[in-house]
Enzyme design. Structure first.
Site, PDB file in Angstrom:
ATOM      1  CB  SER A 172     -25.491  32.814  30.446  1.00  0.00           C
ATOM      2  OG  SER A 172     -24.280  33.187  29.850  1.00  0.00           O
ATOM      3  CE1 TYR A 202     -27.630  38.448  31.448  1.00  0.00           C
ATOM      4  CE2 TYR A 202     -25.299  37.440  31.134  1.00  0.00           C
ATOM      5  CZ  TYR A 202     -26.754  37.497  30.572  1.00  0.00           C
ATOM      6  OH  TYR A 202     -27.307  36.617  29.765  1.00  0.00           O
ATOM      7  CE  LYS A 250     -29.537  34.959  31.806  1.00  0.00           C
ATOM      8  NZ  LYS A 250     -31.053  35.049  31.259  1.00  0.00           N
TER       9      LYS A 250
HETATM   10  P1  NAD Z   1     -32.346  40.240  23.749  1.00  0.00           P
HETATM   11  O1  NAD Z   1     -32.147  41.559  24.548  1.00  0.00           O
HETATM   12  O2  NAD Z   1     -32.149  40.744  22.199  1.00  0.00           O
HETATM   13  O3  NAD Z   1     -33.751  39.746  23.949  1.00  0.00           O
HETATM   14  C1  NAD Z   1     -34.211  39.869  25.483  1.00  0.00           C
HETATM   15  C2  NAD Z   1     -35.673  40.462  25.324  1.00  0.00           C
HETATM   16  O4  NAD Z   1     -36.450  40.714  26.515  1.00  0.00           O
HETATM   17  C3  NAD Z   1     -35.865  41.919  24.778  1.00  0.00           C
HETATM   18  O5  NAD Z   1     -36.648  41.961  23.651  1.00  0.00           O
HETATM   19  C4  NAD Z   1     -36.295  42.857  25.940  1.00  0.00           C
HETATM   20  O6  NAD Z   1     -36.783  43.748  25.554  1.00  0.00           O
HETATM   21  C5  NAD Z   1     -36.975  41.775  26.509  1.00  0.00           C
HETATM   22  N1  NAD Z   1     -37.228  42.178  28.081  1.00  0.00           N
HETATM   23  C6  NAD Z   1     -36.437  42.252  29.290  1.00  0.00           C
HETATM   24  N2  NAD Z   1     -36.827  42.523  30.217  1.00  0.00           N
HETATM   25  C7  NAD Z   1     -38.288  42.536  29.991  1.00  0.00           C
HETATM   26  C8  NAD Z   1     -39.436  42.582  30.825  1.00  0.00           C
HETATM   27  N3  NAD Z   1     -39.236  42.643  32.314  1.00  0.00           N
HETATM   28  N4  NAD Z   1     -40.322  42.286  30.563  1.00  0.00           N
HETATM   29  C9  NAD Z   1     -40.763  41.845  29.132  1.00  0.00           C
HETATM   30  N5  NAD Z   1     -39.707  41.914  28.282  1.00  0.00           N
HETATM   31  C10 NAD Z   1     -38.506  42.018  28.810  1.00  0.00           C
HETATM   32  O7  NAD Z   1     -31.507  39.187  24.106  1.00  0.00           O
HETATM   33  P2  NAD Z   1     -31.023  37.751  23.323  1.00  0.00           P
HETATM   34  O8  NAD Z   1     -29.792  37.950  23.103  1.00  0.00           O
HETATM   35  O9  NAD Z   1     -32.356  37.568  22.605  1.00  0.00           O
HETATM   36  O10 NAD Z   1     -31.220  36.979  24.841  1.00  0.00           O
HETATM   37  C11 NAD Z   1     -32.414  36.188  25.458  1.00  0.00           C
HETATM   38  C12 NAD Z   1     -32.036  35.508  26.449  1.00  0.00           C
HETATM   39  O11 NAD Z   1     -30.888  34.733  26.331  1.00  0.00           O
HETATM   40  C13 NAD Z   1     -31.552  36.411  27.660  1.00  0.00           C
HETATM   41  O12 NAD Z   1     -32.257  35.920  28.994  1.00  0.00           O
HETATM   42  C14 NAD Z   1     -30.150  36.549  27.751  1.00  0.00           C
HETATM   43  O13 NAD Z   1     -29.852  36.480  29.009  1.00  0.00           O
HETATM   44  C15 NAD Z   1     -29.774  34.940  27.524  1.00  0.00           C
HETATM   45  N6  NAD Z   1     -28.584  34.614  26.837  1.00  0.00           N
HETATM   46  C16 NAD Z   1     -28.283  35.629  25.595  1.00  0.00           C
HETATM   47  C17 NAD Z   1     -27.012  35.067  25.257  1.00  0.00           C
HETATM   48  C18 NAD Z   1     -26.232  36.000  24.141  1.00  0.00           C
HETATM   49  O14 NAD Z   1     -25.080  36.089  23.822  1.00  0.00           O
HETATM   50  N7  NAD Z   1     -27.289  36.645  23.163  1.00  0.00           N
HETATM   51  C19 NAD Z   1     -26.272  34.374  25.920  1.00  0.00           C
HETATM   52  C20 NAD Z   1     -26.672  33.671  27.222  1.00  0.00           C
HETATM   53  C21 NAD Z   1     -27.747  33.912  27.444  1.00  0.00           C
HETATM   54  N1  UFG Z   2     -14.064  40.998  21.906  1.00  0.00           N
HETATM   55  C1  UFG Z   2     -13.339  41.514  21.193  1.00  0.00           C
HETATM   56  N2  UFG Z   2     -13.648  42.713  20.693  1.00  0.00           N
HETATM   57  C2  UFG Z   2     -14.753  43.109  20.741  1.00  0.00           C
HETATM   58  C3  UFG Z   2     -16.024  42.346  21.566  1.00  0.00           C
HETATM   59  C4  UFG Z   2     -15.378  41.233  22.030  1.00  0.00           C
HETATM   60  O1  UFG Z   2     -12.026  41.477  21.316  1.00  0.00           O
HETATM   61  O2  UFG Z   2     -15.363  44.299  20.379  1.00  0.00           O
HETATM   62  C5  UFG Z   2     -13.730  39.432  22.231  1.00  0.00           C
HETATM   63  C6  UFG Z   2     -13.843  39.151  23.877  1.00  0.00           C
HETATM   64  O3  UFG Z   2     -12.709  39.741  24.459  1.00  0.00           O
HETATM   65  C7  UFG Z   2     -14.038  37.607  23.742  1.00  0.00           C
HETATM   66  C8  UFG Z   2     -14.679  37.477  22.614  1.00  0.00           C
HETATM   67  O4  UFG Z   2     -14.563  38.409  21.688  1.00  0.00           O
HETATM   68  O5  UFG Z   2     -12.788  37.045  23.772  1.00  0.00           O
HETATM   69  C9  UFG Z   2     -16.170  37.212  22.639  1.00  0.00           C
HETATM   70  O6  UFG Z   2     -16.805  38.472  23.331  1.00  0.00           O
HETATM   71  P1  UFG Z   2     -18.330  38.637  23.545  1.00  0.00           P
HETATM   72  O7  UFG Z   2     -18.400  39.748  24.346  1.00  0.00           O
HETATM   73  O8  UFG Z   2     -18.887  38.482  21.954  1.00  0.00           O
HETATM   74  O9  UFG Z   2     -18.933  37.472  24.220  1.00  0.00           O
HETATM   75  P2  UFG Z   2     -18.520  36.968  25.906  1.00  0.00           P
HETATM   76  O10 UFG Z   2     -18.029  35.499  25.793  1.00  0.00           O
HETATM   77  O11 UFG Z   2     -17.658  37.865  26.437  1.00  0.00           O
HETATM   78  O12 UFG Z   2     -19.972  36.873  26.663  1.00  0.00           O
HETATM   79  C10 UFG Z   2     -21.168  36.593  25.670  1.00  0.00           C
HETATM   80  C11 UFG Z   2     -22.156  37.277  26.491  1.00  0.00           C
HETATM   81  C12 UFG Z   2     -22.507  36.869  27.820  1.00  0.00           C
HETATM   82  C13 UFG Z   2     -22.516  35.331  27.880  1.00  0.00           C
HETATM   83  C14 UFG Z   2     -21.630  34.836  27.257  1.00  0.00           C
HETATM   84  C15 UFG Z   2     -21.571  33.132  27.399  1.00  0.00           C
HETATM   85  O13 UFG Z   2     -22.237  38.476  26.041  1.00  0.00           O
HETATM   86  O14 UFG Z   2     -23.679  37.534  28.328  1.00  0.00           O
HETATM   87  O15 UFG Z   2     -21.195  35.131  25.798  1.00  0.00           O
HETATM   88  O16 UFG Z   2     -22.950  32.885  26.865  1.00  0.00           O
HETATM   89  F1  UFG Z   2     -22.910  35.002  29.176  1.00  0.00           F
END
Ligand code: NAD
Ligand code: UFG
Length: 339
Positions: free
Chosen positions: A124, A148, A152
């Site tokens: 991330s 979190y 990573k």
């Molecule tokens: P998500 O929560 O929808 O998907 C993650 C899945 O992993 C879930 O379905 C959950 O049930 C499963 N899981 C968690 N722990 C587990 C375990 N111990 N064994 C088996 N399954 C398990 O999240 P996502 O948005 O699809 O994210 C996928 C990956 O990408 C994650 O590693 C997350 O940290 C990373 N990521 C997501 C974002 C974002 O904004 N969505 C940004 C950066 C990185």
């Molecule tokens: N924001 C609001 N109101 C809300 C939610 C978010 O104003 O209800 C704003 C935040 O302050 C930020 C922007 O919208 O300025 C984006 O916020 P998000 O929570 O959607 O995303 P972040 O950039 O904070 O974080 C996300 C994931 C993290 C990941 C990161 C980079 O939640 O886990 O993107 O990939 F690490």
């Protein structure tokens, strides 16, 4: 080629499976469903018209993981499984370290035992902490501001050590910026439990009438309109980057890190305005205090992914809004809507 997808029922994992199946890969998916619904697996099968095996297994269950590797001859693993809520990780740090770090160690142990040495890992942009300048390059210093993010970073270090220990490993670490949007069918999408933490699902829930108004966390940042700027990337573009990464690790050993972003930064108000424009839905909002831990601006330089992987994001902010809205409006209660 058979790919194991961990976290396959989740938001990004389910979109990745569609792309894999449509590109001729065999898929085996596992997920403990702690943050997802098995319905997503059913939808992926319907959308693609293809079948694949799904196991409700936990990464922490070493015996079950072993049984899976005994049953299948995996060529590679895409590892999405993990807990991802920043705020929750501050409350429950041990749960996050145990699940994300120990889960990944279990996965790597079993991969090592069965000589499956090709891995794509979901990291991330959070690992850049509060960057001094933008755009952000892969070479920038890393730091963590919450448990979190630290999981990573720790996993990235573990994977680097693993690859240095034995050149048989081929690992791509993908640092995602802000994935939003949904598959164009509107049949799968982001399905947050309870009140969404992230901006886009909050906006769509306001638009569909589930929430009264959006709270914008601060309008006094040093940005063009005072609200936070992020690099929003369509989830389908993002998952295509994983297929390119798979091709890359099939040909190269060692470990490489790639940013997956668009290289463009949009503010909270830019996103709200674009969403309203493409959906004709007005989004009531109020400005509230900054959210602890948020940074002003974050966007990627993704030249490395373009040059090395031949990957670039192509979808526009308008597409991201349209597709997120289609998913929300056709499934107002997420995967519970059709059950
Ligand atoms: P998500 O929560 O929808 O998907 C993650 C899945 O992993 C879930 O379905 C959950 O049930 C499963 N899981 C968690 N722990 C587990 C375990 N111990 N064994 C088996 N399954 C398990 O999240 P996502 O948005 O699809 O994210 C996928 C990956 O990408 C994650 O590693 C997350 O940290 C990373 N990521 C997501 C974002 C974002 O904004 N969505 C940004 C950066 C990185
Ligand atoms: N924001 C609001 N109101 C809300 C939610 C978010 O104003 O209800 C704003 C935040 O302050 C930020 C922007 O919208 O300025 C984006 O916020 P998000 O929570 O959607 O995303 P972040 O950039 O904070 O974080 C996300 C994931 C993290 C990941 C990161 C980079 O939640 O886990 O993107 O990939 F690490």
């Amino acid at each position: 080629m058979t790919v194991l997808v961990t976290g396959g029922a989740g938001y990004i994992g389910s979109h990745a499976i569609i792309e894999l199946l449509q590109n001729g890969y065999n898929v085996v998916a596992l997920d403990n469903l702690s943050n997802s619904d098995k319905e997503s697996i059913k939808k992926v099968k319907e959308i693609t018209g293809k079948n694949f095996s799904f196991y409700q297994y936990d990464l922490l269950d070493y015996g079950k993981m072993r049984s899976l590797f005994e049953k299948y001859n995996f060529d590679s693993v895409i590892h999405f499984a993990g807990l991802k809520a920043v705020g929750e990780s501050v409350e429950l740090p041990i749960d996050y370290y145990y699940n994300n770090v120990s889960g990944t160690i279990n996965l790597c142990r079993v991969m090592d035992e069965f000589e499956v040495t090709k891995l794509v890992f979901s990291s991330s942009a959070t690992v850049y902490g509060d960057p001094k300048t933008v755009p952000i390059y892969e070479t920038f210093p890393t730091s963590a501001t919450n448990p979190y993010g630290r999981t990573k970073l720790i996993i990235e270090e573990i994977l680097k050590d693993l690859s240095y220990s034995n050149m048989k490993w081929s690992i791509a670490i993908l640092r995602y910026f802000n994935p939003i949007g949904a598959h164009h069918s509107g049949r799968i999408g982001e399905n947050p439990k309870g009140e969404p933490n992230n901006l886009m699902p909050y906006i769509t829930q306001v638009a569909v009438g589930k929430r009264e108004k959006l709270k914008i966390f601060g309008n006094d940042y040093n940005t063009h309109d005072g609200t936070g700027v992020r690099d929003y990337i369509h989830v389908v573009d993002l998952v295509k980057g994983h297929l390119k990464a798979l091709e890359y690790i099939n040909k190269n050993t060692g470990v490489e890190i790639f940013n997956l972003g668009t290289g463009k930064g949009y503010s909270v108000l830019d996103l709200v305005k674009t969403f309203s424009k493409v959906t004709s839905k007005s989004i009531p909002y109020e400005i509230v205090e900054r959210r602890a831990g948020d940074i002003a601006v974050c966007y990627a330089n993704s030249d490395k992914a373009r040059e090395v992987l031949d990957w670039s994001a192509v979808k526009k902010l308008e597409d991201m809004c349209k597709d997120a809205w289609k998913w929300q409006v056709e499934n107002p209660n997420g995967y519970k809507s059709e059950q």
